[in-house]
Structure formats: C-alpha cells, structure tokens
Design a protein around this motif. Structure first.
Motif, PDB file in Angstrom:
ATOM      1  N   ASP A  22       0.811  -1.218   0.000  1.00  0.00           N
ATOM      2  CA  ASP A  22       0.000   0.000   0.000  1.00  0.00           C
ATOM      3  C   ASP A  22       0.846   1.271   0.000  1.00  0.00           C
ATOM      4  O   ASP A  22       0.379   2.331   0.380  1.00  0.00           O
ATOM      5  CB  ASP A  22      -0.943   0.003   1.203  1.00  0.00           C
ATOM      6  CG  ASP A  22      -0.194  -0.102   2.528  1.00  0.00           C
ATOM      7  OD1 ASP A  22       0.990  -0.462   2.495  1.00  0.00           O
ATOM      8  OD2 ASP A  22      -0.797   0.176   3.570  1.00  0.00           O
ATOM      9  N   SER A  23       2.094   1.157  -0.457  1.00  0.00           N
ATOM     10  CA  SER A  23       2.948   2.350  -0.480  1.00  0.00           C
ATOM     11  C   SER A  23       2.456   3.322  -1.552  1.00  0.00           C
ATOM     12  O   SER A  23       1.860   2.925  -2.545  1.00  0.00           O
ATOM     13  CB  SER A  23       4.402   1.977  -0.738  1.00  0.00           C
ATOM     14  OG  SER A  23       4.562   1.565  -2.068  1.00  0.00           O
ATOM     15  N   VAL A  24       2.729   4.581  -1.335  1.00  0.00           N
ATOM     16  CA  VAL A  24       2.244   5.618  -2.246  1.00  0.00           C
ATOM     17  C   VAL A  24       2.760   5.408  -3.672  1.00  0.00           C
ATOM     18  O   VAL A  24       1.970   5.449  -4.618  1.00  0.00           O
ATOM     19  CB  VAL A  24       2.608   7.027  -1.709  1.00  0.00           C
ATOM     20  CG1 VAL A  24       2.267   8.100  -2.708  1.00  0.00           C
ATOM     21  CG2 VAL A  24       1.897   7.272  -0.395  1.00  0.00           C
ATOM     22  N   PRO A  25       4.055   5.168  -3.898  1.00  0.00           N
ATOM     23  CA  PRO A  25       4.503   4.964  -5.281  1.00  0.00           C
ATOM     24  C   PRO A  25       3.830   3.778  -5.960  1.00  0.00           C
ATOM     25  O   PRO A  25       3.470   3.854  -7.125  1.00  0.00           O
ATOM     26  CB  PRO A  25       6.006   4.729  -5.147  1.00  0.00           C
ATOM     27  CG  PRO A  25       6.384   5.367  -3.860  1.00  0.00           C
ATOM     28  CD  PRO A  25       5.181   5.206  -2.976  1.00  0.00           C
ATOM     29  N   ARG A  26       3.657   2.686  -5.217  1.00  0.00           N
ATOM     30  CA  ARG A  26       3.028   1.509  -5.816  1.00  0.00           C
ATOM     31  C   ARG A  26       1.558   1.795  -6.130  1.00  0.00           C
ATOM     32  O   ARG A  26       1.058   1.436  -7.198  1.00  0.00           O
ATOM     33  CB  ARG A  26       3.145   0.306  -4.881  1.00  0.00           C
ATOM     34  CG  ARG A  26       2.607  -0.966  -5.522  1.00  0.00           C
ATOM     35  CD  ARG A  26       2.829  -2.151  -4.660  1.00  0.00           C
ATOM     36  NE  ARG A  26       4.249  -2.510  -4.704  1.00  0.00           N
ATOM     37  CZ  ARG A  26       4.762  -3.552  -4.088  1.00  0.00           C
ATOM     38  NH1 ARG A  26       4.003  -4.346  -3.387  1.00  0.00           N
ATOM     39  NH2 ARG A  26       6.044  -3.811  -4.160  1.00  0.00           N
ATOM     40  N   LEU A  27       0.849   2.471  -5.217  1.00  0.00           N
ATOM     41  CA  LEU A  27      -0.548   2.814  -5.462  1.00  0.00           C
ATOM     42  C   LEU A  27      -0.677   3.771  -6.651  1.00  0.00           C
ATOM     43  O   LEU A  27      -1.583   3.632  -7.477  1.00  0.00           O
ATOM     44  CB  LEU A  27      -1.179   3.441  -4.211  1.00  0.00           C
ATOM     45  CG  LEU A  27      -1.377   2.493  -3.023  1.00  0.00           C
ATOM     46  CD1 LEU A  27      -1.890   3.259  -1.808  1.00  0.00           C
ATOM     47  CD2 LEU A  27      -2.348   1.383  -3.392  1.00  0.00           C
ATOM     48  N   ARG A  28       0.239   4.740  -6.732  1.00  0.00           N
ATOM     49  CA  ARG A  28       0.226   5.660  -7.876  1.00  0.00           C
ATOM     50  C   ARG A  28       0.432   4.901  -9.180  1.00  0.00           C
ATOM     51  O   ARG A  28      -0.243   5.158 -10.175  1.00  0.00           O
ATOM     52  CB  ARG A  28       1.342   6.697  -7.726  1.00  0.00           C
ATOM     53  CG  ARG A  28       0.924   7.915  -6.989  1.00  0.00           C
ATOM     54  CD  ARG A  28       1.954   9.019  -7.184  1.00  0.00           C
ATOM     55  NE  ARG A  28       1.933   9.859  -6.013  1.00  0.00           N
ATOM     56  CZ  ARG A  28       2.976  10.287  -5.348  1.00  0.00           C
ATOM     57  NH1 ARG A  28       4.169   9.956  -5.754  1.00  0.00           N
ATOM     58  NH2 ARG A  28       2.853  11.035  -4.292  1.00  0.00           N
ATOM     59  N   HIS A  29       1.374   3.984  -9.162  1.00  0.00           N
ATOM     60  CA  HIS A  29       1.654   3.191 -10.358  1.00  0.00           C
ATOM     61  C   HIS A  29       0.417   2.379 -10.763  1.00  0.00           C
ATOM     62  O   HIS A  29       0.051   2.359 -11.945  1.00  0.00           O
ATOM     63  CB  HIS A  29       2.849   2.259 -10.090  1.00  0.00           C
ATOM     64  CG  HIS A  29       3.134   1.333 -11.214  1.00  0.00           C
ATOM     65  ND1 HIS A  29       3.722   1.743 -12.390  1.00  0.00           N
ATOM     66  CD2 HIS A  29       2.897  -0.006 -11.349  1.00  0.00           C
ATOM     67  CE1 HIS A  29       3.845   0.711 -13.196  1.00  0.00           C
ATOM     68  NE2 HIS A  29       3.355  -0.354 -12.583  1.00  0.00           N
ATOM     69  N   GLU A  30      -0.205   1.727  -9.795  1.00  0.00           N
ATOM     70  CA  GLU A  30      -1.390   0.928 -10.097  1.00  0.00           C
ATOM     71  C   GLU A  30      -2.524   1.807 -10.618  1.00  0.00           C
ATOM     72  O   GLU A  30      -3.227   1.433 -11.565  1.00  0.00           O
ATOM     73  CB  GLU A  30      -1.829   0.159  -8.849  1.00  0.00           C
ATOM     74  CG  GLU A  30      -0.878  -0.977  -8.490  1.00  0.00           C
ATOM     75  CD  GLU A  30      -1.215  -1.631  -7.161  1.00  0.00           C
ATOM     76  OE1 GLU A  30      -2.208  -1.239  -6.522  1.00  0.00           O
ATOM     77  OE2 GLU A  30      -0.452  -2.527  -6.762  1.00  0.00           O
ATOM     78  N   GLU A  31      -2.694   2.997 -10.024  1.00  0.00           N
ATOM     79  CA  GLU A  31      -3.739   3.918 -10.474  1.00  0.00           C
ATOM     80  C   GLU A  31      -3.471   4.381 -11.902  1.00  0.00           C
ATOM     81  O   GLU A  31      -4.381   4.424 -12.735  1.00  0.00           O
ATOM     82  CB  GLU A  31      -3.824   5.124  -9.523  1.00  0.00           C
ATOM     83  CG  GLU A  31      -4.854   6.145  -9.899  1.00  0.00           C
ATOM     84  CD  GLU A  31      -6.284   5.623  -9.854  1.00  0.00           C
ATOM     85  OE1 GLU A  31      -7.119   6.148 -10.615  1.00  0.00           O
ATOM     86  OE2 GLU A  31      -6.564   4.692  -9.066  1.00  0.00           O
ATOM     87  N   LEU A  32      -2.215   4.716 -12.192  1.00  0.00           N
ATOM     88  CA  LEU A  32      -1.869   5.133 -13.550  1.00  0.00           C
ATOM     89  C   LEU A  32      -2.112   4.011 -14.559  1.00  0.00           C
ATOM     90  O   LEU A  32      -2.590   4.254 -15.669  1.00  0.00           O
ATOM     91  CB  LEU A  32      -0.406   5.578 -13.610  1.00  0.00           C
ATOM     92  CG  LEU A  32      -0.104   6.957 -13.042  1.00  0.00           C
ATOM     93  CD1 LEU A  32       1.408   7.186 -12.988  1.00  0.00           C
ATOM     94  CD2 LEU A  32      -0.753   8.042 -13.879  1.00  0.00           C
ATOM     95  N   MET A  33      -1.772   2.787 -14.176  1.00  0.00           N
ATOM     96  CA  MET A  33      -1.995   1.654 -15.072  1.00  0.00           C
ATOM     97  C   MET A  33      -3.486   1.443 -15.333  1.00  0.00           C
ATOM     98  O   MET A  33      -3.896   1.166 -16.469  1.00  0.00           O
ATOM     99  CB  MET A  33      -1.362   0.373 -14.504  1.00  0.00           C
ATOM    100  CG  MET A  33       0.162   0.405 -14.455  1.00  0.00           C
ATOM    101  SD  MET A  33       0.942   0.827 -16.020  1.00  0.00           S
ATOM    102  CE  MET A  33       0.537  -0.588 -17.004  1.00  0.00           C
ATOM    103  N   LYS A  34      -4.318   1.602 -14.300  1.00  0.00           N
ATOM    104  CA  LYS A  34      -5.772   1.475 -14.487  1.00  0.00           C
ATOM    105  C   LYS A  34      -6.287   2.545 -15.434  1.00  0.00           C
ATOM    106  O   LYS A  34      -7.099   2.280 -16.323  1.00  0.00           O
ATOM    107  CB  LYS A  34      -6.494   1.587 -13.137  1.00  0.00           C
ATOM    108  CG  LYS A  34      -6.366   0.368 -12.268  1.00  0.00           C
ATOM    109  CD  LYS A  34      -7.071   0.598 -10.946  1.00  0.00           C
ATOM    110  CE  LYS A  34      -6.801  -0.541  -9.975  1.00  0.00           C
ATOM    111  NZ  LYS A  34      -7.376  -0.274  -8.641  1.00  0.00           N
ATOM    112  N   ARG A  35      -5.812   3.771 -15.248  1.00  0.00           N
ATOM    113  CA  ARG A  35      -6.243   4.863 -16.123  1.00  0.00           C
ATOM    114  C   ARG A  35      -5.787   4.650 -17.560  1.00  0.00           C
ATOM    115  O   ARG A  35      -6.538   4.909 -18.506  1.00  0.00           O
ATOM    116  CB  ARG A  35      -5.704   6.199 -15.602  1.00  0.00           C
ATOM    117  CG  ARG A  35      -6.393   6.666 -14.350  1.00  0.00           C
ATOM    118  CD  ARG A  35      -5.873   8.005 -13.909  1.00  0.00           C
ATOM    119  NE  ARG A  35      -6.478   8.415 -12.652  1.00  0.00           N
ATOM    120  CZ  ARG A  35      -6.228   9.547 -12.058  1.00  0.00           C
ATOM    121  NH1 ARG A  35      -5.382  10.415 -12.599  1.00  0.00           N
ATOM    122  NH2 ARG A  35      -6.809   9.856 -10.924  1.00  0.00           N
ATOM    123  N   LEU A  36      -4.562   4.162 -17.740  1.00  0.00           N
ATOM    124  CA  LEU A  36      -4.076   3.873 -19.085  1.00  0.00           C
ATOM    125  C   LEU A  36      -4.902   2.777 -19.747  1.00  0.00           C
ATOM    126  O   LEU A  36      -5.233   2.862 -20.937  1.00  0.00           O
ATOM    127  CB  LEU A  36      -2.601   3.463 -19.047  1.00  0.00           C
ATOM    128  CG  LEU A  36      -1.591   4.593 -18.932  1.00  0.00           C
ATOM    129  CD1 LEU A  36      -0.189   4.025 -18.720  1.00  0.00           C
ATOM    130  CD2 LEU A  36      -1.606   5.475 -20.160  1.00  0.00           C
TER     131      LEU A  36
END
Length: 197
Positions: free
Chosen positions: A159-173
């Motif tokens: 649940d780290s911020v960089p990992r969550l950001r990465h997952e969110e960006l991948m979902k948006r892409l």
C-alpha cells in the motif's frame, strides 16, 4: 625502444605473484571492513576506492613499467579471478564465507539499529537509498537489504504511495486504451453512415 617496452626487469614468477597476492589481500580487507565501501554511499567511499587502487599499484607492478610486465600482471589477475570464481561456484559455503551474508536493515518499516551500526550506515544514508527507489519514507518499506556485493535490495509495502500511484496510472491507461479502441471501432462506421445519408 622495443627492447625497453618488452624487457621485464623483474623475475617472471615475482611478476605473477605480486598481483595475485595484492588481489587476495584486497578481497580479504574489503571483507573485513564491510560492504559499505562497495556500496559507495558518499564521496568519501568513492575517494577511498580510488586511492586504494593507486596505493596498491606499486605493489602490483614493482619497478616494472614494461609492456610485457603489464600484460603478465593483467593475465595473472584475470586468471586468478577466473579460478577464484570457479572455486566459489563449486563451493557455495566458501563463497558465503568470503563474501559474507546479506544484512537486513529495514523490515516492515522498522529500522534495525544493530544492523545499521554494524554496517556503519546513518539514517540519512538509508533514506537516500530508499528515495533512489522512489519510495517516500521508511513506513513504505517492507524490506531493505544490503547485499554482500554492496548493492541494496528495497521492496515497498503493497500500500505504499509509489506503488498505489503506479497501479492507479496503469488502471487509467487501460481505461483510456479501451475508450480509444471503442472510438476507433465506432469512428469509421459513423463516417460511412453520414456519407450515405
């Protein structure tokens, strides 16, 4: 001139033994003084390694500046390194004894003060290592290990911020890619319908 380039003033056996002995001594010294020097965490560590190579240069070559002497010394070093690596490959226990074990510095956000002291690492140096991995802070570190070769292995928490950001960006892409695919599949049919009307 050619005779000076290729004339070896030292006995051949000495020319072979000098680099081998210095090589083995450096391996043992680096093992004794820890992994920190290999990690090159600050400018002092880099300067130390540069000066160390310059310091042992004369011990390796002696009074010999000939081309032949340099080639003999280089071959002796490369052959020693090759044989040592083969030996360590066949004897993993000896490899662990010479290289040492990995040191766990952080587990689940908790810093191991004893391990940090053993490796002579400051909290600031540890945070720099973590930031290089795009992790914001110690609370986001699941595991941080200093390997025997001086490299750091850092694993972030799920649940780290960089990992969550990465997952969110991948979902948006993925969503954008689906929308783009739908637009492409619907686009030409609309144009053809308008043209027929």
């Amino acid at each position: 001139m050619l005779q000076e380039m290729f004339h070896v003033p030292l006995p051949l056996l000495e020319k072979i033994l000098r680099p081998i002995l210095v090589y083995l001594a450096l391996i043992l010294l680096l093992r004794l003084f820890g992994k920190r020097e290999l990690a090159q965490l600050n400018p002092f560590d880099l300067v130390l390694l540069l000066m160390l190579s310059n310091t042992v240069q004369n011990a390796i070559i002696g009074d010999d500046n000939s081309l032949s002497g340099g080639i003999v010394g280089a071959v002796a070093l490369l052959l020693t390194n090759f044989l040592l690596n083969r030996l360590l490959f066949h004897f993993p226990k000896l490899d662990r004894a010479l290289q040492g074990e990995q040191t766990v510095l952080v587990r689940d956000g908790a810093v191991d003060a004893k391990a940090m002291k053993q490796e002579m690492l400051t909290r600031e140096e540890l945070i720099q290592v973590i930031h290089r991995q795009n992790i914001t802070g110690l609370a986001d570190v699941r595991l941080c290990v200093l390997e025997p070769n001086g490299t750091f292995y850092v694993e972030s928490t799920p649940d780290s911020v960089p990992r969550l950001r990465h997952e969110e960006l991948m979902k948006r892409l993925d969503a954008m890619q689906r929308e783009l695919s739908e637009l492409r599949s619907n686009g030409p049919s609309r144009d053809s319908d308008q043209a027929t009307a």
